[in-house]
Design a protein around this motif. Structure first.
Motif, PDB file in Angstrom:
ATOM      1  N   THR A   1       6.410  36.563  -6.325  1.00 34.93           N
ATOM      2  CA  THR A   1       5.577  36.951  -4.947  1.00 34.93           C
ATOM      3  C   THR A   1       5.901  38.140  -4.479  1.00 34.93           C
ATOM      4  O   THR A   1       5.196  38.955  -3.841  1.00 34.93           O
TER       5      THR A   1
ATOM      6  N   LEU B   1       3.271  40.427  -5.155  1.00 35.41           N
ATOM      7  CA  LEU B   1       1.967  40.020  -4.804  1.00 35.41           C
ATOM      8  C   LEU B   1       1.495  40.882  -3.839  1.00 35.41           C
ATOM      9  O   LEU B   1       2.061  41.346  -2.744  1.00 35.41           O
ATOM     10  N   PRO B   2       0.222  41.656  -4.083  1.00 34.42           N
ATOM     11  CA  PRO B   2      -0.416  42.465  -2.916  1.00 34.42           C
ATOM     12  C   PRO B   2      -0.867  41.811  -1.593  1.00 34.42           C
ATOM     13  O   PRO B   2      -1.441  40.696  -1.580  1.00 34.42           O
TER      14      PRO B   2
ATOM     15  N   GLN C   1      -3.003  42.024   0.434  1.00 32.61           N
ATOM     16  CA  GLN C   1      -4.503  41.949   0.875  1.00 32.61           C
ATOM     17  C   GLN C   1      -5.201  40.649   0.628  1.00 32.61           C
ATOM     18  O   GLN C   1      -5.898  40.163   1.065  1.00 32.61           O
ATOM     19  N   VAL C   2      -4.317  39.871  -0.367  1.00 34.05           N
ATOM     20  CA  VAL C   2      -5.219  38.670  -0.938  1.00 34.05           C
ATOM     21  C   VAL C   2      -4.834  37.489  -0.088  1.00 34.05           C
ATOM     22  O   VAL C   2      -5.573  36.563  -0.184  1.00 34.05           O
ATOM     23  N   THR C   3      -3.597  37.770   0.780  1.00 37.33           N
ATOM     24  CA  THR C   3      -3.311  36.497   1.741  1.00 37.33           C
ATOM     25  C   THR C   3      -3.707  37.027   3.336  1.00 37.33           C
ATOM     26  O   THR C   3      -3.800  36.288   4.177  1.00 37.33           O
ATOM     27  N   MET C   4      -4.056  38.329   3.631  1.00 38.03           N
ATOM     28  CA  MET C   4      -3.969  38.772   4.882  1.00 38.03           C
ATOM     29  C   MET C   4      -5.167  37.897   5.805  1.00 38.03           C
ATOM     30  O   MET C   4      -5.125  37.680   6.785  1.00 38.03           O
ATOM     31  N   ILE C   5      -6.247  38.000   4.889  1.00 29.26           N
ATOM     32  CA  ILE C   5      -7.344  37.351   5.619  1.00 29.26           C
ATOM     33  C   ILE C   5      -7.258  35.970   6.025  1.00 29.26           C
ATOM     34  O   ILE C   5      -7.533  35.547   7.245  1.00 29.26           O
ATOM     35  N   PRO C   6      -7.050  35.294   5.191  1.00 20.76           N
ATOM     36  CA  PRO C   6      -6.587  33.590   5.428  1.00 20.76           C
ATOM     37  C   PRO C   6      -5.337  33.494   6.840  1.00 20.76           C
ATOM     38  O   PRO C   6      -5.492  32.844   7.573  1.00 20.76           O
ATOM     39  N   LEU C   7      -4.261  34.327   6.262  1.00 23.14           N
ATOM     40  CA  LEU C   7      -3.190  34.238   7.448  1.00 23.14           C
ATOM     41  C   LEU C   7      -3.861  34.693   8.918  1.00 23.14           C
ATOM     42  O   LEU C   7      -3.598  34.151   9.869  1.00 23.14           O
ATOM     43  N   TYR C   8      -4.714  35.682   8.809  1.00 22.12           N
ATOM     44  CA  TYR C   8      -5.355  36.198  10.024  1.00 22.12           C
ATOM     45  C   TYR C   8      -6.108  34.999  10.791  1.00 22.12           C
ATOM     46  O   TYR C   8      -6.062  34.611  12.010  1.00 22.12           O
TER      47      TYR C   8
END
Lengths: 298, 286
Positions: B121, B124-125, B127-134
């Motif tokens: 992890t 892991l970039p 960007q692949v989690t930032m939208i769902p986290l937001y």
């Protein structure tokens, strides 16, 4: 469950919970979002492959990919060569090199926003130090960030100023090369250049591969400099003249958090993830045969 | 050892002389931007634009620094940054040390797989989690609060888990085993035997976490909307936008503000350079 098992799980549970809630879960959800039309306000609507179809026909997406590739292809090799060069200079058995090590290392351990503002001023076409210095030599400097051709080289130039971390990694590797090996090569009649390529370079190749991969991953995700330095006063104007510094992460950011086009932004994020994975894998595969690991060839 | 120790004395002097010259040249290139920043920050506004540029201000304009901290509420930004950074440092160090102890000292099924996953992890970039986290934090009503910036620190950070685990593996088990026989709990052993011995590694973790959090731009940019909640880094960008938007750009004030934000980094760097070197080399050795 054995007591030791249970206790072990308890100790690692913070990370496991965090992994599920903050990494794995969001990854799955982001993949789902990439197949939907979604804004913050309305629930996601399933659109199948529409976002991906849209991406392949989106000239701005290709533009951002090209910008990112340009930045990585120019910046990563230059950064690797410069950091290795600096480390080689600092690896000499001479006094007073600690001062220079500190000097080269320091810019890399600071605040990107502050450094971006400094470079915005250094690169100022009329009053910035860089063009003033060029004028001394009778050269007329370019408009740098305001010029489509020069905006990306300007950012690469700035990135070279922060290679200190990579330099430290090279230096640590160089200091791990056993002197006996170089001496043996010298006795066999190898000159300094030959010794470097035949002995030193293979021995430090794992550090170089690390720098290559981290440099690549970092360059593909460049964001802050572009956001701070090429944004005008108006929000949404980031990306430089004719979108010449609209890098892929900046594009994702704008789609997701300025236009709230969450579905499309998720598809872009997955495309980036795929690109980073493939690039890392290629860099690793190509260099694997050339990288020497202690205690056996890879 | 660049072969500098070989050869005759004059040749050696020549080589060392060349090395110093090259280093001085490069050193000047690296130092000049900072010197220019300092120089600009102490000039009057007309002198900043004067041509030819004079490096030494006629009168040192310390007012620029006063203006830099009053043009926007910089003391408030400083306080906000502290309010975020201190809990993140404590939470990151403690949670990472707990997890690292679990990976270093217990055998349980799936441990090695989990540890590899943890290392993976790191790459892991975000960007692949930032939208769902937001979206998640927005649903929780945490946007425009410090919670999205602090709470994730409670779950440990892969790089520090790795770093601490490697350190824990080097600590001899004798005193732990003695304490176990005396009936001490594992948590108690972790707290009173392991952590005190791991001070150097914990210091590295705290320093890196400080640098990362203090200078973070993306997190605050995403989650903090109200200007009065901004951190120093975010505030500096607000200052940039405001100053660039005015008629004559006060570069002297912008340079003063940037220098102030850089200052804690520079001080910490000089105090703890060995930790930076160790942490960075450690990252490369995984």
């Amino acid at each position: 469950m054995k007591a030791e098992h249970k206790q072990g799980w308890l100790f690692v549970s913070p990370w496991v919970i965090g992994f599920v809630l903050l990494t794995a879960g969001p990854m799955v959800y982001s993949l789902y979002l990439s197949f939907t039309a979604s804004s913050l306000l309305s629930p996601p609507q399933w659109v199948g492959l529409e976002n991906y179809r849209r991406m392949f026909g989106d000239p701005i997406f290709y533009r951002s990919l090209g910008n990112t590739a340009y930045y990585a292809v120019l910046g990563v090799p230059l950064g690797m060569v410069l950091s290795l060069g600096l480390a080689l200079l600092l690896d000499a058995p001479v006094r007073g090199l600690g001062f220079f090590r500190t000097l080269f290392f320091l810019p890399s351990v600071t605040n990107t926003v502050a450094l971006s503002i400094l470079w915005l001023w250094l690169l100022n076409p009329e009053f910035g130090l860089i063009n003033l210095a060029l004028a001394r030599f009778g050269l007329e400097g370019p408009l740098w960030l305001q010029d489509e051709t020069w905006a990306k080289p300007a950012l690469v130039l700035m990135s070279l100023w922060t290679v200190g971390g990579q330099m430290i990694i090279c230096l640590a590797a160089l200091q791990g090369v056993p002197p006996e090996l170089k001496e043996a090569a010298a006795i066999d009649g190898a000159g300094p250049v030959r010794r470097f390529f035949a002995v030193t370079l293979p021995l430090i190749s794992p550090a170089l591969l690390f720098n290559l991969i981290m440099g690549l991953v970092g360059a593909l995700q460049v964001f802050t400099q572009a956001f701070v330095m090429t944004g005008g006063v108006q929000p949404g104007s980031e990306g430089g003249p004719n979108q010449s510094t609209l890098f892929i992460v900046l594009y994702i950011y704008k789609k997701a958090f300025q236009e709230y086009d969450m579905g499309y932004a998720s598809a872009l994020a997955w495309a980036l993830f795929l690109i980073i994975t493939v690039c890392t894998w290629i860099a690793w595969r190509v260099s694997k045969s050339r990288v020497h690991y202690e205690g056996g060839s890879a | 050892m660049n072969g500098l120790s070989h050869g005759s004395a004059p040749a050696r002097v020549l080589r060392i002389g060349t090395l110093y010259l090259v280093l001085l040249g490069l050193g000047a290139l690296f130092a000049t931007p900072v010197a220019w920043m300092l120089s600009s920050s102490l000039h009057t506004l007309p002198d900043v634009f004067a041509q030819p540029y004079r490096w030494l201000p006629a009168v040192l304009q310390w007012e620029n620094y006063v203006r830099a901290v009053t043009i926007l509420p910089v003391p408030l930004f400083l306080w906000n940054t502290i309010v975020i950074t201190v809990p993140v440092m404590a939470a990151t160090a403690l949670s990472s040390a707990l997890v690292a102890y679990g990976f270093a000292r217990f055998r349980f099924p799936g441990r090695d797989l989990l540890f590899s996953l943890c290392l993976a992890t790191m790459m892991l970039p975000g960007q692949v989690t930032m939208i769902p986290l937001y979206i998640l934090f927005a649903r929780l009503g945490w946007v425009d609060t410090y919670l999205p910036l602090i709470v994730p620190a409670l779950f440990g950070s892969p790089f520090y888990i790795f770093l601490l685990r490697q350190f824990f593996l080097t600590i001899p088990k004798d005193s732990e085993e003695a304490a176990l026989i005396d009936g001490a709990s594992r948590l108690r052993i972790w707290w009173s035997i392991i952590l005190p011995q791991a001070r150097p590694a914990l210091a590295t973790v705290l320093i890196f976490t400080f640098i990362g959090t203090w200078n973070d731009f993306f997190g605050p940019l995403l989650y903090l909307n109200s200007p009065e909640k901004a951190t120093l880094t975010l505030g500096l960008n607000l200052m940039k936008t405001q100053v660039l938007g005015s008629g004559v750009v006060e570069w002297n004030v912008l340079m003063a503000g940037s220098l102030l934000v850089l200052l804690p980094n520079v001080v910490l760097f000089f105090l703890a350079q060995q930790h930076f070197i160790k942490g960075i080399s450690m990252g490369a050795s995984k």
